[in-house]
Design an enzyme around this catalytic site. Sequence first.
Site, mmCIF file in Angstrom:
data_model
loop_
_atom_site.group_PDB
_atom_site.id
_atom_site.type_symbol
_atom_site.label_atom_id
_atom_site.label_comp_id
_atom_site.label_asym_id
_atom_site.label_seq_id
_atom_site.Cartn_x
_atom_site.Cartn_y
_atom_site.Cartn_z
ATOM 1 N N ASN A 43 0.667 -1.208 0.021
ATOM 2 C CA ASN A 43 -0.104 -0.043 -0.030
ATOM 3 C C ASN A 43 0.890 0.999 0.080
ATOM 4 O O ASN A 43 2.011 1.416 0.704
ATOM 5 C CB ASN A 43 -1.008 0.049 1.229
ATOM 6 C CG ASN A 43 -1.700 1.343 1.287
ATOM 7 O OD1 ASN A 43 -2.265 1.508 0.448
ATOM 8 N ND2 ASN A 43 -1.749 1.826 2.612
ATOM 9 N N ASP A 68 -2.285 0.723 8.010
ATOM 10 C CA ASP A 68 -1.069 1.689 7.853
ATOM 11 C C ASP A 68 0.049 1.236 8.680
ATOM 12 O O ASP A 68 0.742 2.214 9.028
ATOM 13 C CB ASP A 68 -1.491 3.172 7.743
ATOM 14 C CG ASP A 68 -2.444 3.643 7.094
ATOM 15 O OD1 ASP A 68 -2.801 2.851 5.887
ATOM 16 O OD2 ASP A 68 -3.283 4.631 7.214
ATOM 17 N N HIS A 108 1.305 5.231 1.342
ATOM 18 C CA HIS A 108 0.244 6.113 2.252
ATOM 19 C C HIS A 108 1.075 7.589 1.998
ATOM 20 O O HIS A 108 2.181 7.461 2.160
ATOM 21 C CB HIS A 108 0.365 5.471 3.382
ATOM 22 C CG HIS A 108 -0.249 6.117 4.452
ATOM 23 N ND1 HIS A 108 -1.773 6.362 4.476
ATOM 24 C CD2 HIS A 108 -0.044 7.221 5.655
ATOM 25 C CE1 HIS A 108 -2.331 7.071 5.512
ATOM 26 N NE2 HIS A 108 -1.008 7.689 6.111
ATOM 27 N N SER A 147 4.968 6.804 2.345
ATOM 28 C CA SER A 147 5.502 5.604 2.730
ATOM 29 C C SER A 147 4.751 4.374 1.963
ATOM 30 O O SER A 147 3.749 4.632 1.529
ATOM 31 C CB SER A 147 5.082 5.272 4.208
ATOM 32 O OG SER A 147 5.562 6.454 5.027
HETATM 33 C C1 GAR Z 1 -2.763 8.800 -3.032
HETATM 34 O O1 GAR Z 1 -2.247 10.267 -2.250
HETATM 35 C C2 GAR Z 1 -2.473 7.823 -1.759
HETATM 36 O O2 GAR Z 1 -1.457 7.947 -1.310
HETATM 37 C C3 GAR Z 1 -3.537 8.061 -1.078
HETATM 38 O O3 GAR Z 1 -4.577 8.210 -1.748
HETATM 39 C C4 GAR Z 1 -4.176 8.949 -2.812
HETATM 40 C C5 GAR Z 1 -4.787 8.492 -4.228
HETATM 41 O O4 GAR Z 1 -4.565 9.233 -5.272
HETATM 42 N N1 GAR Z 1 -4.080 6.755 -0.079
HETATM 43 C C6 GAR Z 1 -4.234 6.856 1.112
HETATM 44 O O5 GAR Z 1 -4.484 7.817 1.843
HETATM 45 C C7 GAR Z 1 -4.414 5.337 1.800
HETATM 46 N N2 GAR Z 1 -4.539 5.595 3.272
HETATM 47 P P1 GAR Z 1 -4.665 8.814 -6.697
HETATM 48 O O6 GAR Z 1 -6.157 8.167 -6.713
HETATM 49 O O7 GAR Z 1 -4.703 9.771 -7.670
HETATM 50 O O8 GAR Z 1 -3.520 7.824 -7.146
#
Ligand code: GAR
Length: 199
Positions: free
Chosen positions: A114, A152, A116, A143
């Site tokens: 994943n 997480d 984060h 991360s």
């Molecule tokens: C990203 O910033 C990712 O790190 C985050 O969601 C966004 C997705 O953007 N993930 C989390 O927060 C997981 N807890 P995207 O759909 O444009 O890739």
Amino acid sequence: MKTIRLCILFSGTGSNMLNLIRTLHLREFIDERDCVCRIEIVATLCNNPQAKGIQALQEFHIPCLVLSHKGLEREVYDALLVREIRRYEPALCVLSGFMRILTPIFTQHIRAINIHPSFLPHHKGAHAIRDSFESPQDFGGVSVHWVSDELDSGAIIAQEKLPKVAGESLEDFEARIHELEYKLFPQAILRALALHTRS
Ligand code: GAR
């Protein structure tokens, strides 16, 4: 040539997923035995029928399975996900903005990583960018970690701090976080798969 099969799970814009397609899909890498192998993103799965990323995927000819979680208990949904993912026999499942809290039904059966948008263990949860922006720390970060039973919290594969810039807006900070994600995520996936680029 050996093919390494990946599934990507996402919930929204899918910008990281698109970046992974551009940087890894159908590209050749070197494995631990010095053999050339190829990564193939064999499927994408999305829990949100309104996700922008679904449209964006159309030009790539990669299957996108939309499985809404609406009205389903977490365990029931996770069992469905596991069943669908297994059909594609991936070596690794990549959570790329997949905004679901996963139960052991998923975490114990699927090998997954994943991304984060914070320097874990700081700012776990769904609002990591805003939380780290508003925190007194002078850095944010990104991360990439193995998925474990606890949200997480799995072992870190790669992470990098992002120093804050005095006076910058949340939007500018967020844009810089995404740029760092686009650099770090493909690198972390190669590390998780023990692959490196051809020199
Ligand atoms: C990203 O910033 C990712 O790190 C985050 O969601 C966004 C997705 O953007 N993930 C989390 O927060 C997981 N807890 P995207 O759909 O444009 O890739």
